[in-house]
Design a protein around this motif. Structure first.
Motif, mmCIF file in Angstrom:
data_model
loop_
_atom_site.group_PDB
_atom_site.id
_atom_site.type_symbol
_atom_site.label_atom_id
_atom_site.label_comp_id
_atom_site.label_asym_id
_atom_site.label_seq_id
_atom_site.Cartn_x
_atom_site.Cartn_y
_atom_site.Cartn_z
ATOM 1 N N PRO A 60 0.811 -1.231 0.000
ATOM 2 C CA PRO A 60 0.000 0.000 0.000
ATOM 3 C C PRO A 60 0.838 1.272 0.000
ATOM 4 N N TRP A 61 2.037 1.235 0.582
ATOM 5 C CA TRP A 61 2.899 2.412 0.608
ATOM 6 C C TRP A 61 3.786 2.509 -0.624
ATOM 7 N N LEU A 62 4.290 1.380 -1.092
ATOM 8 C CA LEU A 62 5.308 1.396 -2.122
ATOM 9 C C LEU A 62 4.760 1.437 -3.547
ATOM 10 N N LEU A 63 3.778 0.593 -3.831
ATOM 11 C CA LEU A 63 3.375 0.392 -5.222
ATOM 12 C C LEU A 63 2.768 1.626 -5.897
ATOM 13 N N PRO A 64 1.919 2.408 -5.234
ATOM 14 C CA PRO A 64 1.358 3.571 -5.943
ATOM 15 C C PRO A 64 2.430 4.508 -6.493
ATOM 16 N N GLY A 65 3.444 4.813 -5.690
ATOM 17 C CA GLY A 65 4.495 5.711 -6.150
ATOM 18 C C GLY A 65 5.341 5.103 -7.254
ATOM 19 N N ILE A 66 5.642 3.802 -7.126
ATOM 20 C CA ILE A 66 6.474 3.129 -8.123
ATOM 21 C C ILE A 66 5.755 3.030 -9.466
ATOM 22 N N LEU A 67 4.516 2.566 -9.427
ATOM 23 C CA LEU A 67 3.766 2.412 -10.677
ATOM 24 C C LEU A 67 3.503 3.765 -11.333
ATOM 25 N N SER A 68 3.250 4.782 -10.522
ATOM 26 C CA SER A 68 3.052 6.125 -11.061
ATOM 27 C C SER A 68 4.329 6.630 -11.724
ATOM 28 N N TYR A 69 5.478 6.350 -11.117
ATOM 29 C CA TYR A 69 6.762 6.789 -11.676
ATOM 30 C C TYR A 69 6.988 6.175 -13.055
ATOM 31 N N PHE A 70 6.809 4.858 -13.177
ATOM 32 C CA PHE A 70 7.066 4.219 -14.467
ATOM 33 C C PHE A 70 6.026 4.638 -15.515
ATOM 34 N N ALA A 71 4.768 4.799 -15.088
ATOM 35 C CA ALA A 71 3.738 5.213 -16.040
ATOM 36 C C ALA A 71 4.007 6.611 -16.580
ATOM 37 N N THR A 72 4.587 7.473 -15.736
ATOM 38 C CA THR A 72 4.828 8.862 -16.140
ATOM 39 C C THR A 72 6.179 9.042 -16.821
ATOM 40 N N GLU A 73 7.233 8.495 -16.206
ATOM 41 C CA GLU A 73 8.595 8.732 -16.694
ATOM 42 C C GLU A 73 9.042 7.728 -17.750
ATOM 43 N N HIS A 74 8.539 6.508 -17.674
ATOM 44 C CA HIS A 74 8.965 5.465 -18.618
ATOM 45 C C HIS A 74 7.750 4.662 -19.088
ATOM 46 N N PRO A 75 6.885 5.263 -19.882
ATOM 47 C CA PRO A 75 5.658 4.581 -20.321
ATOM 48 C C PRO A 75 5.922 3.358 -21.191
ATOM 49 N N GLY A 76 7.157 3.218 -21.692
ATOM 50 C CA GLY A 76 7.490 2.041 -22.481
ATOM 51 C C GLY A 76 7.792 0.814 -21.648
ATOM 52 N N VAL A 77 7.790 0.967 -20.333
ATOM 53 C CA VAL A 77 8.060 -0.151 -19.429
ATOM 54 C C VAL A 77 6.739 -0.709 -18.902
ATOM 55 N N THR A 78 6.546 -2.003 -19.042
ATOM 56 C CA THR A 78 5.389 -2.689 -18.461
ATOM 57 C C THR A 78 5.821 -3.308 -17.135
ATOM 58 N N VAL A 79 5.158 -2.911 -16.059
ATOM 59 C CA VAL A 79 5.489 -3.443 -14.734
ATOM 60 C C VAL A 79 4.415 -4.444 -14.316
ATOM 61 N N THR A 80 4.824 -5.692 -14.088
ATOM 62 C CA THR A 80 3.913 -6.692 -13.539
ATOM 63 C C THR A 80 4.266 -6.882 -12.069
ATOM 64 N N VAL A 81 3.249 -7.039 -11.231
ATOM 65 C CA VAL A 81 3.451 -7.073 -9.779
ATOM 66 C C VAL A 81 2.954 -8.380 -9.189
ATOM 67 N N SER A 82 3.775 -8.980 -8.335
ATOM 68 C CA SER A 82 3.375 -10.142 -7.538
ATOM 69 C C SER A 82 3.451 -9.744 -6.069
ATOM 70 N N GLU A 83 2.336 -9.863 -5.350
ATOM 71 C CA GLU A 83 2.294 -9.537 -3.925
ATOM 72 C C GLU A 83 2.214 -10.834 -3.126
ATOM 73 N N SER A 84 3.124 -10.993 -2.181
ATOM 74 C CA SER A 84 3.136 -12.199 -1.356
ATOM 75 C C SER A 84 4.015 -11.938 -0.136
ATOM 76 N N ASP A 85 4.334 -13.005 0.611
ATOM 77 C CA ASP A 85 5.263 -12.850 1.728
ATOM 78 C C ASP A 85 6.693 -12.944 1.205
ATOM 79 N N ALA A 86 7.643 -12.527 2.038
ATOM 80 C CA ALA A 86 9.038 -12.424 1.608
ATOM 81 C C ALA A 86 9.612 -13.772 1.207
#
Length: 306
Positions: A106-132
């Motif tokens: 909840p803290w990390l992903l919004p900023g990270i995904l927003s950064y890539f969508a804005t600064e590097h739109p050519g990058v597709t980010v796929t996310v897996s959420e789980s335990d360490a």
């Protein structure tokens, strides 16, 4: 006979999807073509990579699991080569396979995904959420490029880059007498019911901290969901020890909780970007690290607290 790129692509598709038919559909080729490529690859490597049955589909042998990790890395290196020569200056393209601890997302992903969508739109980010633990296994299997976890959860064989400090808080009902204090010691929590996060090594660390202070830890409930814990605390059913602190202290039910610093020394911790030690980091991973270090500076990251 040489190993071809197509053979590796088909083999990895079978490993990921669990059947020749599914791999053929994903690769837009015939099932017989995938089967032939697998047979040729096994002949070249001199080992059986898969077992095939109607009941269980296609499974990997131990040698196949090891080969799949190496094959993914070869394909990733080729993708990186293509990206490095195909992009314009300053432009990043490609796919970043990112893992994130569910308690941090909840803290990390919004900023990270927003950064890539804005600064590097050519990058597709796929996310897996789980335990360490599961995320680091996915790293070893070559299914993730990197993951974001707590430093204390990192395992041997991993390289870590700190991106934000963390501080352990005591979470209390707002009407609890201890909520009137600025700092709380472990001894202050004696005879209090605890509601803790059901993750390791978080539970082991809590037990160790209480034991070293000669205080019995009385766990009433555990939960894998931080918001469930906060809601139970807000209802006056116990205290908790949490790292994450949202900007607002209200629960989903609209009740308040109080966060107080834990005076007792806790193990040093931080949010880290984790990568396998034997794998060279890609430019996309390096871009992620730079973005995180900028986005989640000490005075911006909500888990540090006041």
């Amino acid at each position: 006979m040489e190993v071809s790129l197509r053979q590796l692509q088909y083999f990895v598709a079978v490993a990921d999807l669990g059947s020749v038919k599914a791999a053929a559909e994903a690769c837009h080729v015939s099932a017989s073509g995938v089967s032939l490529a697998l047979s040729q690859l096994e002949a070249t490597l001199g080992t059986q990579l898969t077992r095939r049955s109607k009941r269980h589909g296609t499974t990997l042998t131990p040698a196949g699991r090891a080969a799949a990790v190496q094959a993914r890395r070869v394909l990733d290196d080729i993708d990186e080569l293509v990206r490095s020569h195909g992009r314009q200056e300053g432009e990043l393209v490609g796919k970043l396979q990112l893992g994130c601890s569910a308690s941090l997302s909840p803290w990390l992903l919004p900023g990270i995904l927003s950064y890539f969508a804005t600064e590097h739109p050519g990058v597709t980010v796929t996310v897996s959420e789980s335990d360490a633990r599961e995320l680091q296994q996915l790293l070893r299997d070559g299914l993730l490029d990197c993951c974001l976890i707590h430093k204390v959860h990192s395992e041997p064989g991993m390289d870590i880059v700190p991106i934000a400090p963390l501080r352990l808080h005591v979470v209390l009902p707002t009407d609890h007498p201890l909520a009137e204090r600025d700092e709380i010691e472990i001894a202050d929590l004696e005879n209090e019911h605890a509601i803790l996060l059901d993750h390791q090594p978080a539970l082991s660390i809590a037990y160790s901290m209480f034991r070293s202070n000669n205080v019995e830890l009385q766990i009433r409930w555990t939960s894998k969901n931080v918001e469930t814990i906060r809601s139970l605390v807000a209802r006056g059913l116990g205290f908790s020890l949490l790292i994450g602190r949202p900007s607002g202290d209200k629960t989903y039910e609209g009740l308040d909780v109080a966060y107080r610093k834990l005076k007792t020394a806790a193990p040093e911790n931080a949010v880290v970007v984790c990568t396998p030690r034997d794998v060279r980091s890609t430019q996309l991973t390096r871009a992620l690290i730079e973005a995180c270090q900028s986005e989640f500076a000490r005075d911006q990251f909500p888990t540090e607290g006041p």
